[in-house]
Design a protein around this motif. Sequence first.
Motif, PDB file in Angstrom:
ATOM      1  N   SER A  72      24.148  25.636   1.932  1.00  0.00           N
ATOM      2  CA  SER A  72      25.192  25.933   0.938  1.00  0.00           C
ATOM      3  C   SER A  72      25.028  27.341   0.401  1.00  0.00           C
ATOM      4  O   SER A  72      24.010  27.996   0.593  1.00  0.00           O
ATOM      5  N   ARG A  80      21.946  27.061  -4.602  1.00  0.00           N
ATOM      6  CA  ARG A  80      21.287  25.847  -5.059  1.00  0.00           C
ATOM      7  C   ARG A  80      21.262  25.863  -6.567  1.00  0.00           C
ATOM      8  O   ARG A  80      20.903  26.882  -7.169  1.00  0.00           O
ATOM      9  N   GLN A 105      26.174  14.816  -9.796  1.00  0.00           N
ATOM     10  CA  GLN A 105      27.500  15.420  -9.645  1.00  0.00           C
ATOM     11  C   GLN A 105      27.392  16.857  -9.134  1.00  0.00           C
ATOM     12  O   GLN A 105      28.164  17.285  -8.284  1.00  0.00           O
ATOM     13  N   THR A 106      26.403  17.578  -9.651  1.00  0.00           N
ATOM     14  CA  THR A 106      26.189  18.965  -9.225  1.00  0.00           C
ATOM     15  C   THR A 106      25.860  19.033  -7.740  1.00  0.00           C
ATOM     16  O   THR A 106      26.357  19.905  -7.021  1.00  0.00           O
ATOM     17  N   GLY A 107      25.041  18.090  -7.288  1.00  0.00           N
ATOM     18  CA  GLY A 107      24.677  18.038  -5.875  1.00  0.00           C
ATOM     19  C   GLY A 107      25.909  17.835  -5.001  1.00  0.00           C
ATOM     20  O   GLY A 107      26.053  18.460  -3.945  1.00  0.00           O
ATOM     21  N   ILE A 108      26.811  16.972  -5.470  1.00  0.00           N
ATOM     22  CA  ILE A 108      28.048  16.718  -4.712  1.00  0.00           C
ATOM     23  C   ILE A 108      28.897  17.990  -4.676  1.00  0.00           C
ATOM     24  O   ILE A 108      29.355  18.413  -3.612  1.00  0.00           O
ATOM     25  N   ASN A 109      29.056  18.626  -5.830  1.00  0.00           N
ATOM     26  CA  ASN A 109      29.871  19.843  -5.897  1.00  0.00           C
ATOM     27  C   ASN A 109      29.275  20.985  -5.080  1.00  0.00           C
ATOM     28  O   ASN A 109      30.000  21.724  -4.422  1.00  0.00           O
ATOM     29  N   ASP A 110      27.959  21.124  -5.164  1.00  0.00           N
ATOM     30  CA  ASP A 110      27.295  22.216  -4.434  1.00  0.00           C
ATOM     31  C   ASP A 110      27.242  21.945  -2.930  1.00  0.00           C
ATOM     32  O   ASP A 110      27.112  22.878  -2.138  1.00  0.00           O
ATOM     33  N   GLY A 111      27.263  20.689  -2.566  1.00  0.00           N
ATOM     34  CA  GLY A 111      27.007  20.352  -1.171  1.00  0.00           C
ATOM     35  C   GLY A 111      25.559  20.581  -0.780  1.00  0.00           C
ATOM     36  O   GLY A 111      25.240  20.765   0.388  1.00  0.00           O
ATOM     37  N   ALA A 112      24.652  20.593  -1.770  1.00  0.00           N
ATOM     38  CA  ALA A 112      23.214  20.770  -1.501  1.00  0.00           C
ATOM     39  C   ALA A 112      22.429  20.104  -2.626  1.00  0.00           C
ATOM     40  O   ALA A 112      22.859  20.126  -3.784  1.00  0.00           O
ATOM     41  N   ARG A 113      21.315  19.491  -2.271  1.00  0.00           N
ATOM     42  CA  ARG A 113      20.517  18.795  -3.285  1.00  0.00           C
ATOM     43  C   ARG A 113      20.013  19.772  -4.336  1.00  0.00           C
ATOM     44  O   ARG A 113      19.375  20.770  -4.005  1.00  0.00           O
ATOM     45  N   GLU A 165      18.883  11.828  -5.073  1.00  0.00           N
ATOM     46  CA  GLU A 165      19.875  12.856  -4.717  1.00  0.00           C
ATOM     47  C   GLU A 165      19.410  14.265  -5.082  1.00  0.00           C
ATOM     48  O   GLU A 165      20.169  15.226  -4.948  1.00  0.00           O
TER      49      GLU A 165
END
Lengths: 274, 274
Positions: free
Chosen positions: B2, B5, B57-65, B85
């Motif tokens: 991504s 991070r 939610q941040t992980g989903i938005n970023d597309g990265a853990r 996650e």
Amino acid sequence: MSAHRTVFFVSDRTGITAEMLGHSLITQFEGIEFKRVTLPFVDTHEKAELVAERIRQTGINDGARPLVFSTFVKNDIRDIIHIPEAHVVDFFEAFIEPLEAELGKESSHTVGKSHSIENFHEYNARIEAVNYALAHDDGIKPSDLDSADIVLVGVSRSGKTPTCLYLALQYGIKAANYPLTPDDFGQPGLPKALLPSKHKLFGLTIVPERLSQIRAERKPDSRYASIDNCRYEVAEAEAIYRAAGIPHLNTTSKSIEELASTIVHKFNLARRVY
Amino acid sequence: MSAHRTVFFVSDRTGITAEMLGHSLITQFEGIEFKRVTLPFVDTHEKAELVAERIRQTGINDGARPLVFSTFVKNDIRDIIHIPEAHVVDFFEAFIEPLEAELGKESSHTVGKSHSIENFHEYNARIEAVNYALAHDDGIKPSDLDSADIVLVGVSRSGKTPTCLYLALQYGIKAANYPLTPDDFGQPGLPKALLPSKHKLFGLTIVPERLSQIRAERKPDSRYASIDNCRYEVAEAEAIYRAAGIPHLNTTSKSIEELASTIVHKFNLARRVY
């Protein structure tokens, strides 16, 4: 059990991170006397050998294994300190490999990425913030609060100055402070000089008894320090905060770190210094 | 991979320790853009649940853990943040159990042993040191350098003031500073006011080009900021250090942390604040 344990904080840099985290850990153990030794800038094999020998010798003298908290970026120097005669915890070693796996990247193993001056921009922000805090201590120039990130408000000796300086040094945040004095009381609303800064005001308050005690150290037997006057000033300051809707905090049982991080979080300010 | 991070620093206290150590770790990874978020005072189950959801939610938005660096004293709150996650690193968790084994004692799992005001003695040492540094900035009262732990000497803008303030706030050390001015030059030996403090003097020096640049920001086109004058003042200051055998350091490429920890180590001073 021995009478005390010696705790070494060792690093190829300042050792400040090792001190902070190591301190947090050992304060979780009550009833043990810890003797602390910080050894910074251990950045060669020769220095590391001397440190390892000193740790070994201390263990023999104490009759108990020393604790060693370290932050070494270079594996070869870290390995020299990692002796079986001590309980060694290296804060980097434990986490850097899992991080490398997570990030899919090798770490640079470079000394001095933190607390180094290589980032001039950060350094300048910091010095500028310190100079700003000093120039705007005790509302010397309330006219140009415009460039302040934040303005701390409170009666004399409520904790404004140390908090401003901490925000400047540790966060690079420009914090001015405006002392509330009897001139500001007894009239409706905010002091005029503060009106344009209303959105960035943060109020400090304090228990009057503690304030009186602090002020008495400075001016014993004064009206300034008297409990009656302290009660009056604190009540008036709090009335101003409430009437104007200014966020505020009681500093009596808060550390400077707690005040600073509360303010930074509240106003969603960005840390400019690490 | 991504674009960036997100890194969360989370704690039931100020989060400052998590920020420091986490920052040291991620700066070892070049070429990755890190977005930093500090969430302090996460001290209830409810707050922890909200934080866990935000990280998810941040992980989903970023597309990265996201990376999560935390310092939780209480296991139950830490466990809520420890979600699959994210890449979660808790600095206490990793070390507290081995320490318990080493010390033969359970840890207290008590919040707030560090950075808390519970130690009034420490708090007072700190405030006293800050007030001392402010009162003795730029040699306002050179007569009472007696009570200084240390006296920093150097030409104007060589870094004395921020270093003194850092020593006061972060170490509780009383640091005065004495500016070397043209009045002090051209005569043999130390300035008279400094003679009684000779054993606790530390000199700062700086590359003249950098000094000129710093001074020019303050007073552009002045003799004060001119490179010739800066060269003269720096040469004279260094001559004084050498003649009097005063330990000194070039501040040009040093951070305030490096200066402070060097001085503390050199004079074997005890840290009074953690």
